[in-house]
Design a protein around this motif. Sequence first.
Motif, PDB file in Angstrom:
ATOM      1  N   ALA A 106       0.845  -1.200   0.000  1.00 27.03           N
ATOM      2  CA  ALA A 106       0.000   0.000   0.000  1.00 27.03           C
ATOM      3  C   ALA A 106       0.880   1.249   0.000  1.00 27.03           C
ATOM      4  CB  ALA A 106      -0.909  -0.005   1.230  1.00 27.03           C
ATOM      5  N   LEU A 107       0.731   2.072  -1.041  1.00 25.50           N
ATOM      6  CA  LEU A 107       1.432   3.345  -1.132  1.00 25.50           C
ATOM      7  C   LEU A 107       0.399   4.458  -1.206  1.00 25.50           C
ATOM      8  CD1 LEU A 107       4.168   2.595  -3.842  1.00 25.50           C
ATOM      9  CD2 LEU A 107       4.386   2.417  -1.366  1.00 25.50           C
ATOM     10  N   ASP A 108       0.675   5.545  -0.511  1.00 27.01           N
ATOM     11  CA  ASP A 108      -0.271   6.663  -0.601  1.00 27.01           C
ATOM     12  C   ASP A 108      -0.107   7.355  -1.952  1.00 27.01           C
ATOM     13  OD1 ASP A 108       1.884   8.507  -0.483  1.00 27.01           O
ATOM     14  OD2 ASP A 108       1.769   8.611   1.698  1.00 27.01           O
ATOM     15  N   ALA A 109      -1.034   8.270  -2.234  1.00 28.38           N
ATOM     16  CA  ALA A 109      -1.080   8.903  -3.556  1.00 28.38           C
ATOM     17  C   ALA A 109       0.212   9.648  -3.878  1.00 28.38           C
ATOM     18  CB  ALA A 109      -2.278   9.846  -3.630  1.00 28.38           C
ATOM     19  N   ARG A 110       0.801  10.322  -2.881  1.00 28.20           N
ATOM     20  CA  ARG A 110       2.024  11.078  -3.133  1.00 28.20           C
ATOM     21  C   ARG A 110       3.178  10.148  -3.478  1.00 28.20           C
ATOM     22  NH1 ARG A 110       4.289  15.014   1.484  1.00 28.20           N
ATOM     23  NH2 ARG A 110       4.685  12.997   2.490  1.00 28.20           N
ATOM     24  N   ALA A 111       3.297   9.045  -2.739  1.00 29.17           N
ATOM     25  CA  ALA A 111       4.374   8.104  -3.019  1.00 29.17           C
ATOM     26  C   ALA A 111       4.208   7.481  -4.404  1.00 29.17           C
ATOM     27  CB  ALA A 111       4.400   7.011  -1.947  1.00 29.17           C
ATOM     28  N   GLN A 112       2.972   7.154  -4.765  1.00 26.22           N
ATOM     29  CA  GLN A 112       2.731   6.591  -6.096  1.00 26.22           C
ATOM     30  C   GLN A 112       3.088   7.597  -7.186  1.00 26.22           C
ATOM     31  OE1 GLN A 112      -0.930   4.514  -6.871  1.00 26.22           O
ATOM     32  NE2 GLN A 112      -1.173   3.885  -4.740  1.00 26.22           N
ATOM     33  N   HIS A 113       2.718   8.849  -6.958  1.00 30.35           N
ATOM     34  CA  HIS A 113       3.010   9.885  -7.956  1.00 30.35           C
ATOM     35  C   HIS A 113       4.517  10.049  -8.143  1.00 30.35           C
ATOM     36  CE1 HIS A 113       2.330  13.593 -10.246  1.00 30.35           C
ATOM     37  NE2 HIS A 113       3.352  14.102  -9.572  1.00 30.35           N
ATOM     38  N   LEU A 114       5.259  10.110  -7.048  1.00 24.84           N
ATOM     39  CA  LEU A 114       6.710  10.292  -7.144  1.00 24.84           C
ATOM     40  C   LEU A 114       7.379   9.068  -7.757  1.00 24.84           C
ATOM     41  CD1 LEU A 114       7.425  12.117  -3.758  1.00 24.84           C
ATOM     42  CD2 LEU A 114       7.514  13.107  -6.068  1.00 24.84           C
ATOM     43  N   LEU A 115       6.895   7.882  -7.398  1.00 21.93           N
ATOM     44  CA  LEU A 115       7.459   6.663  -7.991  1.00 21.93           C
ATOM     45  C   LEU A 115       7.225   6.651  -9.497  1.00 21.93           C
ATOM     46  CD1 LEU A 115       8.814   3.897  -7.670  1.00 21.93           C
ATOM     47  CD2 LEU A 115       6.529   2.923  -7.265  1.00 21.93           C
ATOM     48  N   LYS A 116       6.018   6.985  -9.913  1.00 18.20           N
ATOM     49  CA  LYS A 116       5.703   7.025 -11.341  1.00 18.20           C
ATOM     50  C   LYS A 116       6.582   8.045 -12.062  1.00 18.20           C
ATOM     51  CE  LYS A 116       1.705   7.540 -14.453  1.00 18.20           C
ATOM     52  NZ  LYS A 116       2.095   8.710 -15.234  1.00 18.20           N
ATOM     53  N   GLN A 117       6.726   9.241 -11.483  1.00 19.95           N
ATOM     54  CA  GLN A 117       7.551  10.262 -12.110  1.00 19.95           C
ATOM     55  C   GLN A 117       9.002   9.819 -12.217  1.00 19.95           C
ATOM     56  OE1 GLN A 117       6.744  13.454 -13.350  1.00 19.95           O
ATOM     57  NE2 GLN A 117       4.665  12.624 -13.281  1.00 19.95           N
ATOM     58  N   LEU A 118       9.517   9.216 -11.162  1.00 20.60           N
ATOM     59  CA  LEU A 118      10.912   8.794 -11.164  1.00 20.60           C
ATOM     60  C   LEU A 118      11.154   7.728 -12.232  1.00 20.60           C
ATOM     61  CD1 LEU A 118      13.263   8.180  -8.201  1.00 20.60           C
ATOM     62  CD2 LEU A 118      13.018   6.387  -9.920  1.00 20.60           C
ATOM     63  N   ILE A 119      10.272   6.737 -12.298  1.00 25.08           N
ATOM     64  CA  ILE A 119      10.478   5.665 -13.271  1.00 25.08           C
ATOM     65  C   ILE A 119      10.360   6.195 -14.689  1.00 25.08           C
ATOM     66  CG2 ILE A 119       9.538   3.483 -14.145  1.00 25.08           C
ATOM     67  CD1 ILE A 119       8.882   2.708 -11.290  1.00 25.08           C
ATOM     68  N   GLU A 120       9.390   7.061 -14.936  1.00 26.91           N
ATOM     69  CA  GLU A 120       9.249   7.627 -16.277  1.00 26.91           C
ATOM     70  C   GLU A 120      10.476   8.455 -16.658  1.00 26.91           C
ATOM     71  OE1 GLU A 120       4.352   7.900 -16.563  1.00 26.91           O
ATOM     72  OE2 GLU A 120       5.525   9.688 -16.033  1.00 26.91           O
ATOM     73  N   GLN A 121      11.019   9.217 -15.713  1.00 27.82           N
ATOM     74  CA  GLN A 121      12.218  10.001 -16.008  1.00 27.82           C
ATOM     75  C   GLN A 121      13.418   9.088 -16.261  1.00 27.82           C
ATOM     76  OE1 GLN A 121      13.183  13.301 -13.468  1.00 27.82           O
ATOM     77  NE2 GLN A 121      11.052  13.973 -13.266  1.00 27.82           N
ATOM     78  N   HIS A 122      13.523   8.027 -15.464  1.00 26.53           N
ATOM     79  CA  HIS A 122      14.650   7.115 -15.649  1.00 26.53           C
ATOM     80  C   HIS A 122      14.552   6.382 -16.984  1.00 26.53           C
ATOM     81  CE1 HIS A 122      17.879   4.362 -14.833  1.00 26.53           C
ATOM     82  NE2 HIS A 122      17.061   3.334 -14.984  1.00 26.53           N
ATOM     83  N   ILE A 123      13.348   5.962 -17.371  1.00 29.18           N
ATOM     84  CA  ILE A 123      13.173   5.305 -18.667  1.00 29.18           C
ATOM     85  C   ILE A 123      13.594   6.239 -19.796  1.00 29.18           C
ATOM     86  CG2 ILE A 123      11.408   4.492 -20.295  1.00 29.18           C
ATOM     87  CD1 ILE A 123       9.964   3.232 -17.913  1.00 29.18           C
ATOM     88  N   ALA A 124      13.236   7.512 -19.669  1.00 31.76           N
ATOM     89  CA  ALA A 124      13.551   8.482 -20.725  1.00 31.76           C
ATOM     90  C   ALA A 124      15.037   8.826 -20.783  1.00 31.76           C
ATOM     91  CB  ALA A 124      12.730   9.751 -20.516  1.00 31.76           C
ATOM     92  N   SER A 125      15.680   8.930 -19.614  1.00 28.70           N
ATOM     93  CA  SER A 125      17.056   9.438 -19.585  1.00 28.70           C
ATOM     94  C   SER A 125      18.113   8.354 -19.440  1.00 28.70           C
ATOM     95  CB  SER A 125      17.216  10.424 -18.427  1.00 28.70           C
ATOM     96  OG  SER A 125      17.127   9.745 -17.172  1.00 28.70           O
TER      97      SER A 125
END
Length: 346
Positions: A2-21
Motif C-alpha cells: 500500500a502506497l499513498d497517492a504522493r508516493a505513487q506519484h513520485l514513484l511514477k515520475q521517477l520511473i518515467e524520467q529514468h526510462i527516458a534518460s
Amino acid sequence: MALDARAQHLLKQLIEQHIASGVPVGSRQLARDSGLQISAATVRNVLADLEDEGLLMAPHTSAGRVPTRAGYRFFVDSLLQTLPVAPEARRLVLRHIGEHIPDTDEVLHAATEVLSQLTRMAGFVRVPRRATRILRHVDFLALREREVLAIFVTDRGDVENRLIRVEQALDQGQLAQAANYFNATYGGRPLQDILWQLQRDLQDNRDELDRILRNAMELGEEMLDADAERILIEGELQLLDLPDFADNERLRELLQAVRRKRDLVHLLDQSVRGSDVRLFIGEESGYAPLADCSVVAAPYSVDGEVVGVIGVIGPMRMPYHEIIPLVDGTARALGKALSSELPGHP
C-alpha cells in the motif's frame, strides 16, 4: 503493498524520467519536475521509504535512485497508462505484414522484423504450433550423406519440411521402411501426443528396438521436436546500441540466450496459455541471462485458435507505455494476416 497517492506519484515520475534518460534520478530534480508543492527534503524521505519497500535502489556511483525489478513490476501493474498505437506505426505494421500474404513464413518474418524496427528491441515470434493437428502422413527422403528431409502432412493439409542430420547414413530403402512403420504406428494421432509417445518409447525400449524401428522413431522425434521449438528472432543486434548493455559480458550472455531458442520455448509457451499481453520483468523469466531484461509477449490466434506468440526482448528500462500496445497490435494484425482477414494494404 500500500502506497499513498504522493508516493505513487513520485514513484511514477521517477520511473518515467529514468526510462527516458537512462540515468539515476535525484530528489532535487524530482521535486522540481513532479508538479507537487513539496521540498527536495520531503521527496528524499519518500524515496527512502520506497527504497525500504524494495521499489528503488541507489547505485553506488550516484546520489540518485533507479527502479528495482519490483519497482518496475509495481509501475506496470498499478501506475502505467498505455498509449494507443500511433497511426503511422499501425500503417507500417499493416503494410509490412500485408505485403507478404499468403506466404506464412514471410508474414511471420515481416511481423517480427517490423516489431523489432518500431521498438528498437530484439523481436521474436513463436511459429504456429501444430500440437493439436493430426498427423496424416510422413515421408523421409535421403539427401546428402547423413542428411534426411522429413516431410509431414497434417489433417488440415499443412505440409512441412524438416532437415534432419543423422549419426549414420541411411539409404532410401531404409528410410522408406522407417516411414511405413512410422505411419502405421503413429498416423492419425495429434502431433504432440506422438512426440510424447516417441520419447517414452525410445526411453523404455531403445535397446530392444531393431534398426528400422529405431530409425523411424528417432527421425520422427527429431522432426516433431524441431517443429515444437521453432522461433524466429529479428533485430537482436539492435541491443548493441542500448546503453543498458554496455557491459560486453552481459550482452554476450543475453545474445547467447536469444540464440539458444530452446531456452525460450518454455517461457513463451506460458504466454500462449492466455489471451492478454504478458510481461516477464527481470528474474520473473526464470533464466539468468534475462535477469536484467524484460520480455513483452502477446499470443496471436488463427481462425480463433491461439497458435503462437510474438513479442520483444529488451532492457527493463523500456518504454512500456508504447511497447505493450505495439506488441498487442502486431499480434492482432499477425493473427488476422494468417487467417487471411487482413487487407494487403491499409
